[in-house]
Scaffold this active site. Sequence first.
Site, PDB file in Angstrom:
ATOM      1  N   GLN A  89       5.169  -8.358  11.360  1.00 60.92           N
ATOM      2  CA  GLN A  89       5.364  -7.025  10.785  1.00 60.92           C
ATOM      3  C   GLN A  89       6.626  -6.397  11.361  1.00 60.92           C
ATOM      4  OE1 GLN A  89       1.983  -4.499  11.336  1.00 60.92           O
ATOM      5  NE2 GLN A  89       2.821  -2.791  10.177  1.00 60.92           N
ATOM      6  N   ASN A 127      -1.884 -10.337  10.178  1.00 59.11           N
ATOM      7  CA  ASN A 127      -2.001  -9.231   9.219  1.00 59.11           C
ATOM      8  C   ASN A 127      -1.448  -9.591   7.850  1.00 59.11           C
ATOM      9  OD1 ASN A 127      -3.289  -7.072  10.626  1.00 59.11           O
ATOM     10  ND2 ASN A 127      -1.464  -6.884  11.905  1.00 59.11           N
ATOM     11  N   PRO A 128      -1.998  -8.977   6.784  1.00 56.69           N
ATOM     12  CA  PRO A 128      -3.109  -8.018   6.788  1.00 56.69           C
ATOM     13  C   PRO A 128      -4.442  -8.749   6.944  1.00 56.69           C
ATOM     14  CG  PRO A 128      -2.361  -8.377   4.547  1.00 56.69           C
ATOM     15  CD  PRO A 128      -1.456  -9.192   5.424  1.00 56.69           C
ATOM     16  N   ASP A 155      -8.289  -0.954  16.960  1.00 55.06           N
ATOM     17  CA  ASP A 155      -8.130   0.449  16.560  1.00 55.06           C
ATOM     18  C   ASP A 155      -9.197   1.321  17.223  1.00 55.06           C
ATOM     19  OD1 ASP A 155      -6.160   0.000  14.066  1.00 55.06           O
ATOM     20  OD2 ASP A 155      -7.751  -1.486  14.015  1.00 55.06           O
ATOM     21  N   HIS A 182      -8.127  -2.456   8.374  1.00 50.66           N
ATOM     22  CA  HIS A 182      -7.289  -2.423   9.578  1.00 50.66           C
ATOM     23  C   HIS A 182      -5.891  -2.065   9.089  1.00 50.66           C
ATOM     24  CE1 HIS A 182      -5.290  -3.316  13.283  1.00 50.66           C
ATOM     25  NE2 HIS A 182      -4.681  -4.383  12.807  1.00 50.66           N
TER      26      HIS A 182
END
Length: 319
Positions: A89, A127-128, A155, A182
Amino acid sequence: MSTFDATRRASKISVVGAGSVGSSLAYACLIRGSAGLVSLYDIAKDKVEAEVADLAHGTQFTPASVMGGADVHDTADSDVVFITAGARQKPGQTRLDLAGVNANILRSLMPQLVEQSPNALFVLVTNPCDVLTVVAQEATGLPANRVFSTGTMLDTSRLRWLIRQWANVEQRHVHATIVGEHGDSEFPLWSTANISGVPIRDWAVDGNRVFTEDVLADLAHEAAYAAYKIIEGKGATNYAIGLTGARLAEALLRPGRSVLPLSSVMTDMHGISGVALSMPCIVSRDGIEGVVPVAMDTEEIASLKASAERLHDTLSSIA
């Protein structure tokens, strides 16, 4: 020797992907002794061999050993396989922006991993992670209890740390959970959040409410967007997710059950099916035994459905 010590000595964790997340996860499992053997696999031969050597040189001081390399057979006979491989990311990117490229990587990778470890539990970290959990299950045909992701476990840890800072209490007294995607549509279950049994909205100091609605909104936003700030500053989030994975591995390998917020493919959860999103789950050596039927108010159920719809849209775009 305790039952867990005996299980740990005989168990194997494989981490797929030797980037910052994968290497940090392998390191966390190694120093915590999450399993007896930690294997790190990546197709980048020089990179993975260097990471394995660096980890191995310190195993005099750890309760576990390490191996690995660029051969997928290094993952053979694993009890738990963590998948961290994929495109990273970048600053400004959402997790869902990565869906297409990482889904294609996963469709090729998952059958190879299952062939090497047909009885393993497979945990998506890439991710995702919610979208990729569905892709991974479809690519392997494995049941939902064996293919899932770390989801909002990190998280939730971020949120609890923020609440602890704000309330000035020890973190073990904070009970709050983030559910849903998430990602940007995740949200806390404020209706059941509490500090040592006191509803969070009722927590007061000198007669003054500490957690006003504005404070709760700020904390929820800060927890959801914490990764963006870290990525902007240092390029990746890695240490906390490494510790998250290690803790999850222990829950999957030790006797007994844990309750953790993980992402698995839903079947008629508040009318939601076919997407993976996080809810508190009962976790054991069998993987995810079930979803805890946690109480949710009307607004929270609506938010969960909105999060599911967002994930449905992304899945449709990469089908």
